[in-house]
Write a protein that holds these residues in place. Structure first.
Motif, PDB file in Angstrom:
ATOM      1  N   SER A   1       0.826  -1.202   0.000  1.00 34.86           N
ATOM      2  CA  SER A   1       0.000   0.000   0.000  1.00 34.86           C
ATOM      3  C   SER A   1       0.859   1.249   0.000  1.00 34.86           C
ATOM      4  O   SER A   1       0.530   2.241  -0.635  1.00 34.86           O
ATOM      5  CB  SER A   1      -0.920   0.023   1.224  1.00 34.86           C
ATOM      6  OG  SER A   1      -1.850  -1.018   1.137  1.00 34.86           O
TER       7      SER A   1
ATOM      8  N   THR B   1      -8.624   3.999  -1.994  1.00 35.43           N
ATOM      9  CA  THR B   1      -8.923   2.595  -1.781  1.00 35.43           C
ATOM     10  C   THR B   1      -9.731   2.466  -0.506  1.00 35.43           C
ATOM     11  O   THR B   1      -9.384   3.066   0.513  1.00 35.43           O
ATOM     12  CB  THR B   1      -7.626   1.772  -1.663  1.00 35.43           C
ATOM     13  OG1 THR B   1      -6.869   1.936  -2.868  1.00 35.43           O
ATOM     14  CG2 THR B   1      -7.933   0.298  -1.467  1.00 35.43           C
TER      15      THR B   1
ATOM     16  N   THR C   1     -11.969  -0.415   2.050  1.00 33.42           N
ATOM     17  CA  THR C   1     -12.249  -1.807   2.388  1.00 33.42           C
ATOM     18  C   THR C   1     -13.748  -1.930   2.619  1.00 33.42           C
ATOM     19  O   THR C   1     -14.321  -1.190   3.429  1.00 33.42           O
ATOM     20  CB  THR C   1     -11.472  -2.232   3.652  1.00 33.42           C
ATOM     21  OG1 THR C   1     -10.075  -2.036   3.404  1.00 33.42           O
ATOM     22  CG2 THR C   1     -11.732  -3.699   3.974  1.00 33.42           C
TER      23      THR C   1
ATOM     24  N   ASN D   1     -12.076  -1.506 -11.199  1.00 34.74           N
ATOM     25  CA  ASN D   1     -11.717  -2.657 -10.381  1.00 34.74           C
ATOM     26  C   ASN D   1     -11.905  -3.993 -11.095  1.00 34.74           C
ATOM     27  O   ASN D   1     -11.751  -5.047 -10.487  1.00 34.74           O
ATOM     28  CB  ASN D   1     -12.535  -2.644  -9.083  1.00 34.74           C
ATOM     29  CG  ASN D   1     -12.148  -1.497  -8.202  1.00 34.74           C
ATOM     30  OD1 ASN D   1     -11.172  -1.564  -7.488  1.00 34.74           O
ATOM     31  ND2 ASN D   1     -12.917  -0.410  -8.257  1.00 34.74           N
TER      32      ASN D   1
ATOM     33  N   GLN E   1     -13.269  -6.960   1.021  1.00 35.67           N
ATOM     34  CA  GLN E   1     -12.711  -6.708  -0.314  1.00 35.67           C
ATOM     35  C   GLN E   1     -12.221  -5.261  -0.376  1.00 35.67           C
ATOM     36  O   GLN E   1     -12.830  -4.358   0.180  1.00 35.67           O
ATOM     37  CB  GLN E   1     -13.812  -6.942  -1.342  1.00 35.67           C
ATOM     38  CG  GLN E   1     -13.455  -6.670  -2.765  1.00 35.67           C
ATOM     39  CD  GLN E   1     -14.642  -6.934  -3.706  1.00 35.67           C
ATOM     40  OE1 GLN E   1     -15.767  -7.166  -3.271  1.00 35.67           O
ATOM     41  NE2 GLN E   1     -14.384  -6.886  -4.986  1.00 35.67           N
ATOM     42  N   GLU E   2     -11.092  -5.046  -1.029  1.00 32.23           N
ATOM     43  CA  GLU E   2     -10.593  -3.691  -1.232  1.00 32.23           C
ATOM     44  C   GLU E   2     -10.895  -3.260  -2.658  1.00 32.23           C
ATOM     45  O   GLU E   2     -10.626  -3.999  -3.601  1.00 32.23           O
ATOM     46  CB  GLU E   2      -9.097  -3.610  -0.963  1.00 32.23           C
ATOM     47  CG  GLU E   2      -8.750  -3.725   0.499  1.00 32.23           C
ATOM     48  CD  GLU E   2      -7.305  -3.411   0.787  1.00 32.23           C
ATOM     49  OE1 GLU E   2      -6.534  -3.130  -0.146  1.00 32.23           O
ATOM     50  OE2 GLU E   2      -6.942  -3.445   1.967  1.00 32.23           O
TER      51      GLU E   2
END
Length: 95
Positions: free
Chosen positions: A26, A38, A40, A72, A83-84
């Motif tokens: 990251s 980003t 989550t 994505n 999920q990110e």
């Protein structure tokens, strides 16, 4: 040779642990200066709720959802907790 192999695998384990704990990928990904962020996914989140919060001024919710899916590479609009995903805009006050 056995000692070398053990040292090698121990080094791999330490490196993997460091990557997970320090979140190095990251940090290398950038600072989001291009407006992307980003997030989550939490339980109950969906792309439409993200559209309500993060879609830029003048962008429809449907266009935002389409852009997030393309960004994505999501085959469906379904999200999974944990999920990110990358969102194209970082201005929640823009709406």
């Amino acid at each position: 040779m056995l000692v070398t192999a053990i040292a090698f695998f121990l080094g791999l384990a330490v490196a993997a642990l460091a990557l997970l704990v320090l979140d190095v990928p990251s940090a290398l990904a950038g600072d989001g200066a291009d407006g992307e962020r980003t997030v989550t996914v939490a339980a109950g989140d969906d792309l439409w709720s993200y559209a309500d919060l993060y879609a830029p001024e003048g962008m429809s919710d449907a266009d935002f959802v389409t852009e997030v899916r393309a960004l994505n590479e999501l085959p469906t609009p379904r999200l999974t907790q944990g999920q990110e995903i990358v969102l194209p805009a970082a201005d929640p006050a823009g709406r």
